[in-house]
Each structure stands twice: as structure tokens, then as C-alpha cells.
Design a protein around this motif. Structure first.
Motif, PDB file in Angstrom:
ATOM      1  N   LEU A  60       0.678  -1.727  -0.260  1.00  0.00           N
ATOM      2  CA  LEU A  60      -0.205  -0.063  -0.030  1.00  0.00           C
ATOM      3  C   LEU A  60       0.784   0.894  -0.171  1.00  0.00           C
ATOM      4  O   LEU A  60       0.964   2.258  -0.348  1.00  0.00           O
ATOM      5  N   GLU A  61       2.005   1.110   0.507  1.00  0.00           N
ATOM      6  CA  GLU A  61       2.809   2.732   0.823  1.00  0.00           C
ATOM      7  C   GLU A  61       2.953   3.033  -0.593  1.00  0.00           C
ATOM      8  O   GLU A  61       2.518   5.196  -0.953  1.00  0.00           O
ATOM      9  N   PRO A  62       3.454   2.380  -1.334  1.00  0.00           N
ATOM     10  CA  PRO A  62       3.656   3.006  -2.962  1.00  0.00           C
ATOM     11  C   PRO A  62       2.323   3.914  -3.887  1.00  0.00           C
ATOM     12  O   PRO A  62       3.014   5.171  -4.182  1.00  0.00           O
ATOM     13  N   PHE A  63       1.195   3.244  -2.536  1.00  0.00           N
ATOM     14  CA  PHE A  63       0.229   4.379  -3.896  1.00  0.00           C
ATOM     15  C   PHE A  63      -0.187   5.166  -2.783  1.00  0.00           C
ATOM     16  O   PHE A  63      -0.923   6.363  -3.428  1.00  0.00           O
ATOM     17  N   ARG A  64       0.543   5.767  -1.971  1.00  0.00           N
ATOM     18  CA  ARG A  64       0.324   7.447  -0.980  1.00  0.00           C
ATOM     19  C   ARG A  64       1.593   8.040  -2.363  1.00  0.00           C
ATOM     20  O   ARG A  64       1.067   9.598  -1.823  1.00  0.00           O
ATOM     21  N   SER A  65       2.586   7.883  -2.926  1.00  0.00           N
ATOM     22  CA  SER A  65       2.871   9.053  -3.611  1.00  0.00           C
ATOM     23  C   SER A  65       2.177   8.789  -5.143  1.00  0.00           C
ATOM     24  O   SER A  65       2.409   9.449  -6.080  1.00  0.00           O
ATOM     25  N   MET A  66       1.323   7.888  -5.541  1.00  0.00           N
ATOM     26  CA  MET A  66       1.009   8.292  -6.546  1.00  0.00           C
ATOM     27  C   MET A  66      -0.689   8.814  -6.913  1.00  0.00           C
ATOM     28  O   MET A  66      -1.898   8.779  -6.036  1.00  0.00           O
ATOM     29  N   GLY A  67      -0.352   9.636  -7.856  1.00  0.00           N
ATOM     30  CA  GLY A  67      -2.008  10.727  -8.084  1.00  0.00           C
ATOM     31  C   GLY A  67      -2.507   9.879  -9.242  1.00  0.00           C
ATOM     32  O   GLY A  67      -2.821   8.842  -9.389  1.00  0.00           O
ATOM     33  N   GLU A  68      -3.061  10.258 -10.183  1.00  0.00           N
ATOM     34  CA  GLU A  68      -3.710   9.733 -11.847  1.00  0.00           C
ATOM     35  C   GLU A  68      -3.301  10.329 -12.719  1.00  0.00           C
ATOM     36  O   GLU A  68      -3.634  11.927 -13.109  1.00  0.00           O
ATOM     37  N   PRO A  69      -2.109   9.461 -13.531  1.00  0.00           N
ATOM     38  CA  PRO A  69      -2.094  10.190 -15.512  1.00  0.00           C
ATOM     39  C   PRO A  69      -2.989  10.139 -16.284  1.00  0.00           C
ATOM     40  O   PRO A  69      -2.527  11.877 -16.288  1.00  0.00           O
ATOM     41  N   VAL A  70      -3.741  10.446 -16.160  1.00  0.00           N
ATOM     42  CA  VAL A  70      -4.557  10.479 -17.081  1.00  0.00           C
ATOM     43  C   VAL A  70      -5.489  11.563 -17.028  1.00  0.00           C
ATOM     44  O   VAL A  70      -4.664  12.652 -17.865  1.00  0.00           O
ATOM     45  N   ALA A  71      -6.120  12.177 -15.253  1.00  0.00           N
ATOM     46  CA  ALA A  71      -6.672  13.499 -14.914  1.00  0.00           C
ATOM     47  C   ALA A  71      -5.261  14.803 -14.708  1.00  0.00           C
ATOM     48  O   ALA A  71      -5.294  15.937 -15.395  1.00  0.00           O
ATOM     49  N   ASP A  72      -4.039  14.082 -14.249  1.00  0.00           N
ATOM     50  CA  ASP A  72      -2.998  14.447 -14.020  1.00  0.00           C
ATOM     51  C   ASP A  72      -2.482  15.807 -15.401  1.00  0.00           C
ATOM     52  O   ASP A  72      -2.112  16.713 -15.651  1.00  0.00           O
ATOM     53  N   ALA A  73      -2.626  14.827 -16.282  1.00  0.00           N
ATOM     54  CA  ALA A  73      -2.070  15.033 -17.201  1.00  0.00           C
ATOM     55  C   ALA A  73      -3.334  16.649 -18.912  1.00  0.00           C
ATOM     56  O   ALA A  73      -1.824  17.465 -18.514  1.00  0.00           O
ATOM     57  N   ALA A  74      -3.998  15.982 -18.190  1.00  0.00           N
ATOM     58  CA  ALA A  74      -5.615  16.753 -18.602  1.00  0.00           C
ATOM     59  C   ALA A  74      -4.916  18.415 -18.278  1.00  0.00           C
ATOM     60  O   ALA A  74      -5.152  19.238 -18.781  1.00  0.00           O
ATOM     61  N   ILE A  75      -4.690  17.391 -16.755  1.00  0.00           N
ATOM     62  CA  ILE A  75      -5.100  19.048 -15.974  1.00  0.00           C
ATOM     63  C   ILE A  75      -3.850  20.223 -16.670  1.00  0.00           C
ATOM     64  O   ILE A  75      -3.428  21.727 -16.139  1.00  0.00           O
ATOM     65  N   GLN A  76      -2.114  19.390 -16.472  1.00  0.00           N
ATOM     66  CA  GLN A  76      -0.975  20.076 -16.565  1.00  0.00           C
ATOM     67  C   GLN A  76      -1.205  21.213 -17.897  1.00  0.00           C
ATOM     68  O   GLN A  76      -0.651  22.018 -18.205  1.00  0.00           O
ATOM     69  N   ALA A  77      -2.249  19.704 -19.107  1.00  0.00           N
ATOM     70  CA  ALA A  77      -1.477  20.941 -20.423  1.00  0.00           C
ATOM     71  C   ALA A  77      -2.385  22.052 -20.196  1.00  0.00           C
ATOM     72  O   ALA A  77      -2.930  22.771 -21.006  1.00  0.00           O
ATOM     73  N   VAL A  78      -3.552  21.757 -19.626  1.00  0.00           N
ATOM     74  CA  VAL A  78      -4.663  23.071 -19.217  1.00  0.00           C
ATOM     75  C   VAL A  78      -3.766  24.924 -18.725  1.00  0.00           C
ATOM     76  O   VAL A  78      -3.830  25.537 -19.596  1.00  0.00           O
ATOM     77  N   PHE A  79      -2.768  24.167 -18.014  1.00  0.00           N
ATOM     78  CA  PHE A  79      -2.222  24.974 -16.999  1.00  0.00           C
ATOM     79  C   PHE A  79      -1.106  25.696 -17.885  1.00  0.00           C
ATOM     80  O   PHE A  79      -0.894  26.484 -18.143  1.00  0.00           O
ATOM     81  N   ALA A  80      -0.703  24.631 -18.262  1.00  0.00           N
ATOM     82  CA  ALA A  80       0.449  24.684 -19.554  1.00  0.00           C
ATOM     83  C   ALA A  80      -0.577  25.978 -20.995  1.00  0.00           C
ATOM     84  O   ALA A  80       0.272  26.729 -21.426  1.00  0.00           O
ATOM     85  N   ASN A  81      -0.920  25.213 -21.031  1.00  0.00           N
ATOM     86  CA  ASN A  81      -2.221  26.397 -22.157  1.00  0.00           C
ATOM     87  C   ASN A  81      -2.453  27.746 -22.014  1.00  0.00           C
ATOM     88  O   ASN A  81      -3.206  28.690 -22.574  1.00  0.00           O
ATOM     89  N   ASN A  82      -2.626  28.274 -20.392  1.00  0.00           N
ATOM     90  CA  ASN A  82      -2.809  29.742 -20.052  1.00  0.00           C
ATOM     91  C   ASN A  82      -4.229  29.570 -19.669  1.00  0.00           C
ATOM     92  O   ASN A  82      -5.089  30.324 -19.874  1.00  0.00           O
ATOM     93  N   GLU A  83      -5.172  27.939 -19.739  1.00  0.00           N
ATOM     94  CA  GLU A  83      -6.707  28.406 -19.540  1.00  0.00           C
ATOM     95  C   GLU A  83      -7.441  27.958 -18.586  1.00  0.00           C
ATOM     96  O   GLU A  83      -8.138  27.219 -17.833  1.00  0.00           O
ATOM     97  N   VAL A  84      -6.776  28.726 -17.561  1.00  0.00           N
ATOM     98  CA  VAL A  84      -7.712  28.273 -16.112  1.00  0.00           C
ATOM     99  C   VAL A  84      -8.272  29.258 -16.005  1.00  0.00           C
ATOM    100  O   VAL A  84      -9.274  27.825 -15.026  1.00  0.00           O
ATOM    101  N   ALA A  85      -9.174  29.879 -16.811  1.00  0.00           N
ATOM    102  CA  ALA A  85     -10.690  29.915 -17.067  1.00  0.00           C
ATOM    103  C   ALA A  85     -11.656  28.991 -16.865  1.00  0.00           C
ATOM    104  O   ALA A  85     -12.390  28.816 -16.809  1.00  0.00           O
TER     105      ALA A  85
END
Length: 394
Positions: free
Chosen positions: A24-49
């Protein structure tokens, strides 16, 4: 912040099955790659609104149209709305039928067992209080959790483009946004608390919803193993839509109960955050029950459903005279179970508290703004709440 107490003595390894700390311990440092990538792309493209509109749509319970979404989010939504190959449609249908029949009692358990359990995990509670405004945060979380449960468990909620699927996808994006912001805060101690909104905390939260039938036996309801299994399987499918790692999704109900035991041993600890969140929750629920004479029933029900460890971790106050109502409540739940009919008088009585809470959510406000709360039509009819939408509009 007081020093974190040492972990309580561990029970036998057999109660945890395969869910060791090493697993179980490794999962405490794990997010969710698919959604994380989408949000990172949105912020990288300055689409905060656009992100703000997406998250606001979760609060207002409306669908987004493609023209309102960044390309990365539209791609994410199209990639994450398919059922897993292992999903059993018949079990999902049975699980939703069980909720349609006992949803009022289950809703009561969500308020008085699921949420206090979440607040008892000291590390998970930390992220819930990180942004401040505890009262506002707890109120919104209650409403969003209730809306999410109703959406996914309503008839058709998990079908193609169903409200439940869309709500789960948006919550998945919300978690990714939390990871993005809190993870960048230099004061967040990832080495001690883990990644914000991590995988272990996600599966733990899912189990507080998936294991509700087992908890309700404390109030006199009785479920067959087939019913409990179907209900769990339904939530396992929902866990897939929420982006929980496949390795963490339990194989079956027995496996889920062992995982629950392991997480309780690992994460239940007293914390100031958990106490503050629970106090805000109790105050909110008291506010939703008309009058003051029955205020004590909130804490009484929590203490009846939650373990001693959870009650102590979140600092639940002592029960008052309403503790004497537990036996009649258990009898009423039992009678409604035997009647097999939600129109039965005993069933209506046994569900009266959760009915008041649901109706109260219709007039909810957080931070001075009105929150839209929608009860699916099929559930309104099953629970005799058909007039709730009209009440809200008036």
C-alpha cells in the motif's frame, strides 16, 4: 500541531489479507496520470478560466458542452467514459436497485459514517483543511458527495453519457487540480503526508461508500451476500471511472473488507484537522434538522456506526439522551427491511432523518452562494421526494 501518536497495535495479518504496508505505501505517492496530464496541459496553455468553468459545473451539476472545454479536457472525457472489461452489467443494475430501495438509509450512513471515517485519516484530513475555510469546505464536500452518490446510483447513471459517469469524471479532474496546486506548495510535506489526493486515500474513500450495507446492519437492516456483492461491484465500476489504480480495486467483497481493515490500521490517527472537519460536519447536519431537540441524534448515530478508534480520532462529543433512540431506530429499520416496501409507514419513519437532510440540501448555501442540488427523478419517486424540486424552486 501535537505530535502524531504511535500506531495502535496491529491485529492479525489475516485480517489484512494481501494488503501489507509494502503493497500500500507506494500508492501514497501516486496520483492519476490521465487526469493529471489533462490538468497540466490546461495550465500550460493558460486556460485557467476553462478549469474554473469545469469545476463550477461540478458545483452547479450541469453538463459542459464541447465548445466550453479545452482540447485536453475533451480528449480526457472521451478516453475515460468506457466501462472496464470486467464490469458485470447485471450486478451494477442490482446494486443500483438496492440503492433505490434503501437509499434513504444509505444516505444517512454516508453522512454519519462515511465522512467521519474520511476525517479520521490524519494524513488525508490534512489536504482537506489545507486551503482554509473549513466550514465552507465541509459544506461543499457534503453537497458534492451526496450529489455524486445520487448521480452514480440512479437508474441510468452509469450508462453512456450518464450523469454519474460525467460527475465521476469531473471529480477526477478536481482531484488532479488539487494535486497540481497543493503539490506546488513548498510547505506541503509530501514525504510525511504523501501526494495530495493520492491513490490510497481514493480507494479508502471509495470503500466508505461501497461497504455501507455492512455498516447498516448495526441499525437493523439485513442484506444477502448477493446484494452486498452486487452493491460492492457497482462501486468497483465507479472506482474505475474515478481513476483508481486497477491494482487497488479489490477482487471481491472479502478482499475489500481486508483492504478496509489494512487502511484503518495504517491511517486512523487523532488530528486537529480531523476534529475540526468533524465538528463542522456535525454543526452542518444539526443545522439541517429542524428545531434543536433532536440535535444530539447526529452524534448518537455517528457513535453507533463508527468504530471507537474513529470516534476518538475525530473527537466526537459524548451522546446525550438521544442514545435511547438507537433501539427504536434499529427496530424501525428492521421493520422497513422486512416490509420490503419503501411506501410502508415504518420505512418512512426509519428514513425520516435522512429525508430531512436531503431536503435541507436543496436550500444549501456555502460562502453566501446558493448551491444547486439535484435528486434524480427515479429516486425522488422511490423515496417519496417528488415535491423536493418544487420546494427548492419556491
Amino acid at each position: 500541531m501535537p505530535e502524531t501518536p504511535e500506531a495502535p497495535p496491529s491485529s492479525s495479518a489475516s485480517s489484512r489479507g494481501r494488503w501489507t504496508d509494502e503493497v500500500l505505501e507506494p500508492f501514497r505517492s501516486m496520483g492519476e496520470p490521465v487526469a493529471d496530464a489533462a490538468i497540466q496541459a490546461v495550465f500550460a496553455n493558460n486556460e485557467v478560466a476553462a478549469v474554473n468553468r469545469i469545476l463550477q459545473s461540478l458545483h452547479s451539476n450541469v453538463h459542459l458542452v464541447p465548445s466550453e472545454m479545452p482540447d485536453a479536457v475533451e480528449t480526457y472525457l472521451n478516453q475515460t467514459d468506457d466501462w472496464p472489461e470486467w464490469a458485470d452489467a447485471e450486478k451494477v443494475r442490482l446494486g443500483q436497485q438496492l440503492f433505490q430501495r434503501y437509499g434513504m438509509q444509505m444516505t444517512l450512513a454516508y453522512f454519519t459514517w462515511s465522512l467521519p471515517c474520511c476525517y479520521a485519516w490524519a494524513k488525508a484530513a490534512k489536504v482537506l483543511t489545507w486551503t482554509g475555510g473549513i466550514d465552507k469546505h465541509v459544506h461543499r464536500r457534503i453537497i458534492e458527495t451526496a450529489q455524486f452518490v445520487l448521480d452514480v446510483m440512479a437508474e441510468g447513471g452509469l450508462g453512456p453519457k450518464g450523469f454519474g459517469v460525467r460527475t465521476a469524471q469531473k471529480i477526477r479532474l478536481l482531484h488532479a487540480t488539487i494535486r497540481y496546486h497543493v503539490g506546488k506548495d513548498p510547505t506541503w510535506q509530501a514525504s510525511e503526508w504523501g501526494t495530495p489526493a493520492n491513490q490510497e486515500d481514493h480507494i479508502a474513500t471509495l470503500l466508505t461508500l461501497a461497504l455501507v450495507p455492512r455498516v447498516l446492519t448495526k441499525l437493523g437492516l439485513d442484506f444477502t451476500r448477493e446484494e452486498e456483492d452486487a452493491y460492492f461491484h457497482c462501486w468497483k465500476v465507479i472506482g474505475h471511472f474515478l481513476g483508481i489504480h486497477p491494482t487497488l480495486l479489490p477482487r471481491d467483497l472479502d478482499d475489500a473488507e481486508q483492504l478496509w481493515e489494512a487502511i484503518q490500521q495504517r491511517q486512523v490517527r487523532p488530528s486537529e484537522d480531523g476534529v475540526a472537519l468533524t465538528k463542522a460536519l456535525v454543526d452542518y447536519l444539526k443545522m439541517r434538522i429542524p428545531g434543536t431537540m433532536m440535535d444530539g441524534i447526529v452524534v448518537t448515530t455517528m457513535r453507533e456506526l463508527c468504530s471507537v478508534a474513529v470516534a476518538e480520532a475525530v473527537g466526537l462529543e459524548k451522546t446525550d439522551w438521544t442514545r435511547h433512540l438507537v433501539a427504536p431506530m434499529r427496530l424501525m429499520f428492521s421493520l422497513s427491511d422486512e416490509a420490503q416496501d419503501q411506501a410502508d409507514f415504518a420505512a418512512k419513519m426509519s428514513a425520516s432523518l435522512s429525508r430531512k437532510l436531503l431536503e435541507g440540501l436543496h436550500s444549501s448555501e456555502t460562502g453566501g452562494s446558493r448551491v444547486t442540488f439535484r435528486i434524480p427523478q427515479s429516486l425522488q419517486e422511490s423515496w417519496n421526494l417528488a415535491g423536493a424540486e418544487d420546494k427548492k424552486a419556491s
